[in-house]
Design a protein around this motif. Structure first.
Motif, PDB file in Angstrom:
ATOM      1  N   LEU A  13      -9.083 -26.559  19.246  1.00 35.03           N
ATOM      2  CA  LEU A  13      -8.343 -26.277  20.479  1.00 35.03           C
ATOM      3  C   LEU A  13      -7.239 -25.249  20.274  1.00 35.03           C
ATOM      4  CD1 LEU A  13      -7.936 -29.794  22.158  1.00 35.03           C
ATOM      5  CD2 LEU A  13      -9.369 -27.900  22.903  1.00 35.03           C
ATOM      6  N   SER A  14      -6.648 -25.224  19.082  1.00 42.50           N
ATOM      7  CA  SER A  14      -5.529 -24.315  18.821  1.00 42.50           C
ATOM      8  C   SER A  14      -5.477 -23.971  17.339  1.00 42.50           C
ATOM      9  CB  SER A  14      -4.214 -24.953  19.266  1.00 42.50           C
ATOM     10  OG  SER A  14      -3.107 -24.137  18.906  1.00 42.50           O
ATOM     11  N   ASP A 171     -16.400 -20.777  18.803  1.00 41.00           N
ATOM     12  CA  ASP A 171     -15.114 -20.807  19.515  1.00 41.00           C
ATOM     13  C   ASP A 171     -15.055 -22.034  20.428  1.00 41.00           C
ATOM     14  OD1 ASP A 171     -12.626 -20.114  20.439  1.00 41.00           O
ATOM     15  OD2 ASP A 171     -13.366 -18.662  21.910  1.00 41.00           O
ATOM     16  N   HIS A 172     -15.029 -23.196  19.803  1.00 38.53           N
ATOM     17  CA  HIS A 172     -14.991 -24.463  20.543  1.00 38.53           C
ATOM     18  C   HIS A 172     -14.573 -25.560  19.576  1.00 38.53           C
ATOM     19  CE1 HIS A 172     -15.778 -27.006  23.949  1.00 38.53           C
ATOM     20  NE2 HIS A 172     -16.459 -26.068  24.593  1.00 38.53           N
ATOM     21  N   PHE A 247     -17.521 -34.044  37.606  1.00 37.18           N
ATOM     22  CA  PHE A 247     -18.503 -33.054  38.038  1.00 37.18           C
ATOM     23  C   PHE A 247     -17.935 -31.647  38.178  1.00 37.18           C
ATOM     24  CE2 PHE A 247     -20.990 -36.765  38.931  1.00 37.18           C
ATOM     25  CZ  PHE A 247     -22.299 -36.333  38.830  1.00 37.18           C
ATOM     26  N   ILE A 248     -16.708 -31.516  38.655  1.00 36.38           N
ATOM     27  CA  ILE A 248     -16.138 -30.170  38.833  1.00 36.38           C
ATOM     28  C   ILE A 248     -16.072 -29.414  37.507  1.00 36.38           C
ATOM     29  CG2 ILE A 248     -14.135 -28.858  39.612  1.00 36.38           C
ATOM     30  CD1 ILE A 248     -15.790 -30.179  41.839  1.00 36.38           C
ATOM     31  N   PRO A 249     -15.551 -30.007  36.417  1.00 33.12           N
ATOM     32  CA  PRO A 249     -15.587 -29.294  35.134  1.00 33.12           C
ATOM     33  C   PRO A 249     -16.998 -28.995  34.643  1.00 33.12           C
ATOM     34  CG  PRO A 249     -13.999 -31.087  35.044  1.00 33.12           C
ATOM     35  CD  PRO A 249     -14.781 -31.264  36.309  1.00 33.12           C
ATOM     36  N   VAL A 267     -11.242 -27.117  29.635  1.00 30.61           N
ATOM     37  CA  VAL A 267     -12.032 -27.741  30.703  1.00 30.61           C
ATOM     38  C   VAL A 267     -12.921 -28.837  30.126  1.00 30.61           C
ATOM     39  CG1 VAL A 267     -13.830 -27.345  32.429  1.00 30.61           C
ATOM     40  CG2 VAL A 267     -11.961 -25.704  32.179  1.00 30.61           C
ATOM     41  N   ALA A 268     -13.496 -28.579  28.934  1.00 31.85           N
ATOM     42  CA  ALA A 268     -14.377 -29.561  28.300  1.00 31.85           C
ATOM     43  C   ALA A 268     -13.625 -30.836  27.926  1.00 31.85           C
ATOM     44  CB  ALA A 268     -15.025 -28.951  27.062  1.00 31.85           C
TER      45      ALA A 268
END
Length: 338
Positions: A13-14, A171-172, A247-249, A267-268
Protein backbone atom coordinates in the motif's frame (compact mmCIF):
# COMPACT_ATOMS: atom_id res chain seq x y z
CA UNK A 1 7.43 -17.18 -25.00
CA UNK A 2 8.82 -18.91 -21.94
CA UNK A 3 7.89 -18.01 -18.40
CA UNK A 4 11.08 -16.81 -16.68
CA UNK A 5 9.42 -15.44 -13.53
CA UNK A 6 9.48 -17.68 -10.43
CA UNK A 7 8.31 -15.04 -7.96
CA UNK A 8 6.69 -11.60 -7.87
CA UNK A 9 7.48 -8.55 -5.77
CA UNK A 10 4.50 -6.65 -4.31
CA UNK A 11 4.74 -2.90 -3.81
CA UNK A 12 2.17 -2.93 -1.00
CA UNK A 13 0.00 0.00 0.00
CA UNK A 14 2.87 2.40 0.73
CA UNK A 15 6.65 2.65 0.49
CA UNK A 16 6.92 5.05 3.43
CA UNK A 17 8.25 3.24 6.54
CA UNK A 18 6.34 5.42 9.02
CA UNK A 19 3.11 4.89 7.10
CA UNK A 20 3.78 1.14 6.98
CA UNK A 21 4.22 0.97 10.76
CA UNK A 22 0.96 2.85 11.26
CA UNK A 23 -0.83 0.62 8.74
CA UNK A 24 0.52 -2.49 10.47
CA UNK A 25 -1.28 -1.72 13.73
CA UNK A 26 -4.36 -0.31 11.96
CA UNK A 27 -4.92 -3.32 9.70
CA UNK A 28 -4.04 -5.77 12.46
CA UNK A 29 -6.80 -4.18 14.57
CA UNK A 30 -9.20 -4.31 11.60
CA UNK A 31 -8.44 -7.99 11.02
CA UNK A 32 -8.98 -8.86 14.69
CA UNK A 33 -12.33 -7.00 14.67
CA UNK A 34 -13.26 -8.73 11.40
CA UNK A 35 -12.52 -12.23 12.69
CA UNK A 36 -14.13 -11.63 16.10
CA UNK A 37 -17.30 -10.08 14.68
CA UNK A 38 -17.91 -12.70 12.00
CA UNK A 39 -17.14 -15.63 14.32
CA UNK A 40 -19.51 -14.10 16.88
CA UNK A 41 -22.31 -13.96 14.32
CA UNK A 42 -21.73 -17.59 13.29
CA UNK A 43 -21.69 -18.82 16.90
CA UNK A 44 -24.76 -16.73 17.84
CA UNK A 45 -26.82 -18.05 14.92
CA UNK A 46 -25.70 -21.65 15.44
CA UNK A 47 -26.56 -21.62 19.17
CA UNK A 48 -29.79 -19.60 19.06
CA UNK A 49 -32.92 -21.67 18.31
CA UNK A 50 -34.93 -18.56 17.48
CA UNK A 51 -32.49 -17.58 14.69
CA UNK A 52 -33.39 -20.54 12.49
CA UNK A 53 -34.90 -18.73 9.51
CA UNK A 54 -33.25 -18.81 6.04
CA UNK A 55 -32.18 -15.17 6.44
CA UNK A 56 -29.93 -16.04 9.39
CA UNK A 57 -28.73 -19.20 7.64
CA UNK A 58 -27.49 -17.06 4.74
CA UNK A 59 -26.10 -14.46 7.15
CA UNK A 60 -23.95 -17.07 8.91
CA UNK A 61 -22.79 -18.34 5.52
CA UNK A 62 -21.91 -14.77 4.50
CA UNK A 63 -19.84 -14.36 7.68
CA UNK A 64 -17.97 -17.58 6.91
CA UNK A 65 -17.22 -16.39 3.36
CA UNK A 66 -16.07 -13.01 4.73
CA UNK A 67 -13.62 -14.76 7.06
CA UNK A 68 -12.18 -16.81 4.19
CA UNK A 69 -12.17 -13.87 1.77
CA UNK A 70 -10.22 -11.52 4.03
CA UNK A 71 -7.86 -14.24 5.23
CA UNK A 72 -6.59 -14.65 1.66
CA UNK A 73 -5.14 -11.11 1.57
CA UNK A 74 -5.12 -9.51 5.04
CA UNK A 75 -2.51 -11.71 6.84
CA UNK A 76 -0.07 -11.34 3.93
CA UNK A 77 -0.66 -7.58 3.84
CA UNK A 78 -0.08 -7.23 7.60
CA UNK A 79 3.12 -9.30 7.49
CA UNK A 80 4.43 -7.34 4.49
CA UNK A 81 4.20 -4.08 6.45
CA UNK A 82 7.12 -5.43 8.51
CA UNK A 83 9.01 -6.93 5.56
CA UNK A 84 11.70 -5.18 3.52
CA UNK A 85 11.00 -7.29 0.44
CA UNK A 86 7.35 -8.21 -0.19
CA UNK A 87 7.77 -11.26 -2.38
CA UNK A 88 5.38 -14.06 -3.31
CA UNK A 89 6.10 -17.16 -5.39
CA UNK A 90 4.52 -17.64 -8.80
CA UNK A 91 2.47 -20.60 -7.57
CA UNK A 92 1.49 -18.71 -4.39
CA UNK A 93 0.41 -15.76 -6.52
CA UNK A 94 -1.83 -17.92 -8.71
CA UNK A 95 -3.35 -19.61 -5.64
CA UNK A 96 -4.05 -16.21 -4.09
CA UNK A 97 -5.62 -15.03 -7.36
CA UNK A 98 -7.86 -18.11 -7.47
CA UNK A 99 -8.95 -17.80 -3.81
CA UNK A 100 -9.62 -14.04 -4.01
CA UNK A 101 -12.00 -14.49 -6.93
CA UNK A 102 -13.51 -17.70 -5.51
CA UNK A 103 -14.56 -16.11 -2.21
CA UNK A 104 -15.24 -12.68 -3.72
CA UNK A 105 -17.61 -14.03 -6.36
CA UNK A 106 -19.23 -16.39 -3.83
CA UNK A 107 -19.94 -13.37 -1.61
CA UNK A 108 -21.52 -11.49 -4.51
CA UNK A 109 -23.82 -14.44 -5.29
CA UNK A 110 -24.63 -14.83 -1.57
CA UNK A 111 -25.77 -11.21 -1.33
CA UNK A 112 -27.92 -11.76 -4.42
CA UNK A 113 -29.49 -14.84 -2.81
CA UNK A 114 -30.10 -12.86 0.40
CA UNK A 115 -31.92 -10.20 -1.63
CA UNK A 116 -34.13 -12.89 -3.16
CA UNK A 117 -34.81 -14.27 0.33
CA UNK A 118 -35.92 -10.81 1.54
CA UNK A 119 -38.08 -10.37 -1.56
CA UNK A 120 -39.94 -13.62 -0.91
CA UNK A 121 -40.25 -12.92 2.84
CA UNK A 122 -41.68 -9.41 2.38
CA UNK A 123 -43.62 -9.66 -0.89
CA UNK A 124 -44.89 -13.27 -0.52
CA UNK A 125 -45.01 -13.89 3.24
CA UNK A 126 -47.67 -16.64 3.07
CA UNK A 127 -45.55 -18.71 0.66
CA UNK A 128 -42.21 -17.96 2.33
CA UNK A 129 -41.80 -21.24 4.24
CA UNK A 130 -42.89 -23.20 1.19
CA UNK A 131 -40.56 -21.47 -1.27
CA UNK A 132 -37.54 -21.07 1.01
CA UNK A 133 -37.39 -24.52 2.60
CA UNK A 134 -34.06 -25.96 3.75
CA UNK A 135 -33.57 -27.98 0.56
CA UNK A 136 -33.84 -24.81 -1.54
CA UNK A 137 -31.54 -22.91 0.82
CA UNK A 138 -28.91 -25.65 0.61
CA UNK A 139 -29.14 -25.71 -3.18
CA UNK A 140 -28.70 -21.93 -3.31
CA UNK A 141 -25.57 -22.11 -1.15
CA UNK A 142 -24.12 -24.85 -3.37
CA UNK A 143 -24.94 -22.72 -6.41
CA UNK A 144 -23.06 -19.77 -4.88
CA UNK A 145 -19.98 -21.97 -4.35
CA UNK A 146 -20.25 -23.43 -7.85
CA UNK A 147 -20.64 -20.02 -9.47
CA UNK A 148 -17.65 -18.67 -7.55
CA UNK A 149 -15.54 -21.69 -8.54
CA UNK A 150 -16.37 -21.43 -12.26
CA UNK A 151 -15.66 -17.70 -12.28
CA UNK A 152 -12.37 -18.08 -10.41
CA UNK A 153 -11.26 -21.05 -12.53
CA UNK A 154 -11.71 -19.01 -15.73
CA UNK A 155 -9.79 -16.04 -14.28
CA UNK A 156 -6.91 -18.20 -13.12
CA UNK A 157 -6.62 -20.27 -16.32
CA UNK A 158 -6.55 -17.09 -18.43
CA UNK A 159 -3.77 -15.65 -16.27
CA UNK A 160 -1.58 -18.69 -15.61
CA UNK A 161 -1.16 -19.45 -19.32
CA UNK A 162 0.31 -16.00 -20.04
CA UNK A 163 4.11 -15.72 -20.38
CA UNK A 164 5.89 -13.63 -17.72
CA UNK A 165 9.47 -12.82 -18.69
CA UNK A 166 10.04 -9.76 -16.48
CA UNK A 167 9.74 -7.34 -14.82
CA UNK A 168 8.08 -9.02 -11.82
CA UNK A 169 7.00 -5.97 -9.77
CA UNK A 170 3.24 -5.99 -9.04
CA UNK A 171 1.88 -2.56 -8.16
CA UNK A 172 -0.59 -3.94 -5.62
CA UNK A 173 -0.73 -5.62 -2.20
CA UNK A 174 -2.09 -8.91 -3.56
CA UNK A 175 -2.16 -10.78 -6.87
CA UNK A 176 -5.05 -9.66 -9.04
CA UNK A 177 -5.85 -9.95 -12.72
CA UNK A 178 -5.23 -6.41 -13.99
CA UNK A 179 -1.78 -5.92 -12.38
CA UNK A 180 -0.70 -9.35 -13.67
CA UNK A 181 -1.94 -8.66 -17.21
CA UNK A 182 0.21 -5.54 -17.15
CA UNK A 183 3.33 -7.70 -16.58
CA UNK A 184 2.58 -10.31 -19.24
CA UNK A 185 4.97 -10.50 -22.21
CA UNK A 186 2.16 -10.90 -24.72
CA UNK A 187 -0.86 -9.13 -26.14
CA UNK A 188 -3.52 -9.26 -23.42
CA UNK A 189 -6.30 -7.36 -25.23
CA UNK A 190 -8.53 -10.41 -25.73
CA UNK A 191 -7.84 -11.68 -22.22
CA UNK A 192 -8.69 -8.23 -20.85
CA UNK A 193 -12.05 -8.29 -22.65
CA UNK A 194 -12.82 -11.73 -21.23
CA UNK A 195 -11.92 -10.46 -17.74
CA UNK A 196 -14.34 -7.55 -18.17
CA UNK A 197 -17.04 -9.90 -19.44
CA UNK A 198 -16.39 -12.31 -16.58
CA UNK A 199 -15.71 -10.18 -13.50
CA UNK A 200 -17.21 -6.87 -14.58
CA UNK A 201 -20.48 -8.22 -15.90
CA UNK A 202 -20.98 -10.48 -12.88
CA UNK A 203 -20.59 -7.47 -10.59
CA UNK A 204 -22.80 -5.22 -12.70
CA UNK A 205 -25.57 -7.76 -13.41
CA UNK A 206 -25.72 -8.84 -9.75
CA UNK A 207 -25.86 -5.20 -8.70
CA UNK A 208 -28.73 -4.50 -11.12
CA UNK A 209 -30.63 -7.56 -9.84
CA UNK A 210 -30.10 -6.42 -6.24
CA UNK A 211 -31.24 -2.86 -6.96
CA UNK A 212 -34.32 -4.20 -8.76
CA UNK A 213 -35.16 -6.57 -5.90
CA UNK A 214 -34.90 -3.91 -3.21
CA UNK A 215 -36.83 -1.42 -5.36
CA UNK A 216 -39.74 -3.89 -5.56
CA UNK A 217 -39.47 -4.48 -1.81
CA UNK A 218 -39.53 -0.76 -1.03
CA UNK A 219 -42.54 -0.22 -3.29
CA UNK A 220 -44.41 -3.00 -1.47
CA UNK A 221 -44.13 -1.08 1.83
CA UNK A 222 -47.13 1.08 0.87
CA UNK A 223 -49.54 -1.75 1.64
CA UNK A 224 -48.04 -2.63 5.03
CA UNK A 225 -48.65 -1.43 8.56
CA UNK A 226 -46.26 1.07 10.13
CA UNK A 227 -44.71 -1.60 12.39
CA UNK A 228 -44.23 -4.08 9.54
CA UNK A 229 -42.85 -1.31 7.35
CA UNK A 230 -40.36 -0.27 10.03
CA UNK A 231 -39.11 -3.82 10.62
CA UNK A 232 -38.79 -4.64 6.91
CA UNK A 233 -37.08 -1.32 6.17
CA UNK A 234 -34.59 -1.87 8.99
CA UNK A 235 -33.65 -5.30 7.62
CA UNK A 236 -33.35 -4.10 4.02
CA UNK A 237 -31.33 -1.01 5.00
CA UNK A 238 -28.53 -3.17 6.39
CA UNK A 239 -28.50 -5.30 3.24
CA UNK A 240 -28.45 -2.25 0.96
CA UNK A 241 -25.54 -0.74 2.93
CA UNK A 242 -23.47 -3.90 2.48
CA UNK A 243 -24.34 -4.06 -1.23
CA UNK A 244 -23.17 -0.47 -1.84
CA UNK A 245 -19.91 -0.97 0.10
CA UNK A 246 -19.05 -4.12 -1.86
CA UNK A 247 -20.39 -3.59 -5.38
CA UNK A 248 -19.37 0.00 -6.15
CA UNK A 249 -15.63 -0.71 -5.63
CA UNK A 250 -15.88 -4.02 -7.54
CA UNK A 251 -17.58 -2.35 -10.51
CA UNK A 252 -14.95 0.43 -10.48
CA UNK A 253 -12.10 -2.11 -10.58
CA UNK A 254 -13.39 -4.78 -12.96
CA UNK A 255 -15.85 -3.08 -15.32
CA UNK A 256 -13.16 -1.40 -17.42
CA UNK A 257 -10.39 -2.40 -19.86
CA UNK A 258 -7.16 -3.94 -18.60
CA UNK A 259 -5.70 -0.79 -17.03
CA UNK A 260 -4.46 0.00 -13.54
CA UNK A 261 -4.69 3.20 -11.51
CA UNK A 262 -2.93 4.32 -8.35
CA UNK A 263 -6.26 4.39 -6.54
CA UNK A 264 -6.94 0.71 -7.24
CA UNK A 265 -5.08 -0.44 -4.14
CA UNK A 266 -7.10 1.76 -1.79
CA UNK A 267 -10.35 0.85 -3.52
CA UNK A 268 -9.50 -2.85 -3.17
CA UNK A 269 -9.10 -2.38 0.60
CA UNK A 270 -12.83 -1.65 0.78
CA UNK A 271 -14.04 -4.94 -0.68
CA UNK A 272 -11.28 -7.18 0.75
CA UNK A 273 -11.07 -5.86 4.34
CA UNK A 274 -13.37 -2.93 5.20
CA UNK A 275 -16.65 -4.46 3.98
CA UNK A 276 -16.08 -7.88 5.65
CA UNK A 277 -15.16 -6.03 8.86
CA UNK A 278 -18.27 -3.83 8.78
CA UNK A 279 -20.73 -6.61 7.88
CA UNK A 280 -21.11 -7.88 11.49
CA UNK A 281 -21.53 -4.33 12.80
CA UNK A 282 -24.08 -3.41 10.15
CA UNK A 283 -26.18 -6.55 10.61
CA UNK A 284 -26.09 -6.58 14.43
CA UNK A 285 -26.59 -2.87 15.07
CA UNK A 286 -29.73 -2.79 12.91
CA UNK A 287 -31.12 -6.18 13.92
CA UNK A 288 -32.74 -6.49 17.35
CA UNK A 289 -33.15 -10.28 17.06
CA UNK A 290 -29.40 -10.80 16.64
CA UNK A 291 -28.58 -8.35 19.44
CA UNK A 292 -31.04 -10.01 21.82
CA UNK A 293 -29.70 -13.46 20.92
CA UNK A 294 -26.16 -12.28 21.69
CA UNK A 295 -27.30 -10.90 25.05
CA UNK A 296 -29.04 -14.18 25.93
CA UNK A 297 -25.94 -16.19 25.05
CA UNK A 298 -23.78 -13.85 27.13
CA UNK A 299 -26.14 -14.10 30.14
CA UNK A 300 -26.37 -17.88 29.75
CA UNK A 301 -22.58 -18.11 29.66
CA UNK A 302 -22.26 -15.91 32.77
CA UNK A 303 -24.83 -17.96 34.68
CA UNK A 304 -23.05 -21.14 33.66
CA UNK A 305 -19.81 -19.82 35.14
CA UNK A 306 -21.59 -18.93 38.39
CA UNK A 307 -22.99 -22.48 38.69
CA UNK A 308 -19.54 -23.95 38.22
CA UNK A 309 -18.14 -21.73 41.02
CA UNK A 310 -19.86 -22.70 44.32
CA UNK A 311 -18.21 -19.82 46.16
CA UNK A 312 -20.04 -17.20 44.08
CA UNK A 313 -23.68 -16.27 44.62
CA UNK A 314 -25.76 -13.53 43.11
CA UNK A 315 -27.81 -11.09 45.13
CA UNK A 316 -31.01 -9.39 44.05
CA UNK A 317 -29.14 -6.63 42.21
CA UNK A 318 -27.25 -9.09 40.05
CA UNK A 319 -23.94 -8.41 41.80
CA UNK A 320 -21.77 -11.35 42.84
CA UNK A 321 -21.06 -11.80 46.55
CA UNK A 322 -18.44 -14.12 47.98
CA UNK A 323 -19.45 -16.72 50.54
CA UNK A 324 -16.70 -17.87 52.82
CA UNK A 325 -17.01 -21.33 54.31
CA UNK A 326 -15.25 -22.31 57.51
CA UNK A 327 -15.42 -25.54 59.41
CA UNK A 328 -16.29 -25.74 63.08
CA UNK A 329 -13.96 -27.84 65.15
CA UNK A 330 -16.79 -29.16 67.29
CA UNK A 331 -19.10 -31.42 65.33
CA UNK A 332 -17.24 -30.63 62.06
CA UNK A 333 -20.18 -28.48 60.84
CA UNK A 334 -20.00 -25.81 58.16
CA UNK A 335 -20.61 -22.25 59.31
CA UNK A 336 -21.54 -19.71 56.66
CA UNK A 337 -20.17 -16.26 57.31
CA UNK A 338 -21.99 -13.47 55.44
Amino acid sequence: MENNVTEFILTGLSQNEDVQQLCFFLFLLCYIILMTGNFLIIITIQRSPNLNSPMYFFLSFLSFVDICYSSVTAPKLIIDFQAKVKNISFVGCMIQLFCVHLFGCTEIFTLTVMAYDRYVAICKPLLYTTIMDWKVCSMLVVTCWLGGFVHSFIQTILTVQLPFCGPNLIDHYFCDVHPLLKLACADTYVVGLIVVANSGMISLSSFVILVGSYTIILLSFKTRSSEGRRKALSTCASHITVVILLFIPCIFIYLRPSTTFTEDKMVAVFYTIITPMLNPLIYTLRNMEVKNAMKRLWIKKSLGKNRKNPDVKTDGTGAASTVRVSKSVAGNKSVHVP
